[in-house]
Write an enzyme that holds these catalytic residues in place. Structure first.
Site, PDB file in Angstrom:
ATOM      1  N   THR A  38       0.864  -1.180   0.000  1.00 52.79           N
ATOM      2  CA  THR A  38       0.000   0.000   0.000  1.00 52.79           C
ATOM      3  C   THR A  38       0.895   1.223   0.000  1.00 52.79           C
ATOM      4  OG1 THR A  38      -0.087   0.113   2.412  1.00 52.79           O
ATOM      5  CG2 THR A  38      -1.831  -1.139   1.329  1.00 52.79           C
ATOM      6  N   ASP A  39       0.370   2.296  -0.495  1.00 51.09           N
ATOM      7  CA  ASP A  39       1.088   3.560  -0.458  1.00 51.09           C
ATOM      8  C   ASP A  39       0.703   4.302   0.808  1.00 51.09           C
ATOM      9  OD1 ASP A  39       2.311   3.183  -2.959  1.00 51.09           O
ATOM     10  OD2 ASP A  39       0.524   3.912  -3.993  1.00 51.09           O
ATOM     11  N   ALA A  40       1.532   5.236   1.201  1.00 49.54           N
ATOM     12  CA  ALA A  40       1.226   6.068   2.366  1.00 49.54           C
ATOM     13  C   ALA A  40      -0.105   6.777   2.138  1.00 49.54           C
ATOM     14  CB  ALA A  40       2.334   7.081   2.602  1.00 49.54           C
TER      15      ALA A  40
END
Length: 98
Positions: A38-40
């Protein structure tokens, strides 16, 4: 936080924080494997992860260990990273490939 550990980068990733919390709880180095990255700033609801522990640690777990581990992990994690469920998985289970 994003999920993935970054070599030589900040330990402030979801995987890094879970590694740290589990390693402290189990008193040995633990590395978590997530189902996906996942991305931030992106939620990871439903994210599955796994980690392996030695058989002697697994055999020594108390009754209702799942609730105890979940509570202890969440106490060590920042408020925006939560473990919602802890359970055994078959030995052949792999979060990324199952």
């Amino acid at each position: 936080y994003g999920w993935a550990r970054v070599k030589g980068g900040s330990p402030l990733t979801v995987a890094g924080m879970l590694d740290r919390a589990l390693s402290l709880q189990l008193r040995q180095k633990i590395f978590v494997c997530g189902a996906s990255r996942t991305d931030a700033g992106v939620h990871a609801q439903g994210q599955a992860a796994h980690f392996d522990i030695p058989e002697e640690l697994a055999a020594a777990r108390p009754a209702k260990w799942q609730e105890q581990w979940q509570r202890k992990l969440n106490q060590q994690l920042p408020g925006d990273i939560r473990v919602r469920n802890v359970e055994d998985a078959p030995h052949e289970f792999h979060a990324r490939f199952s």
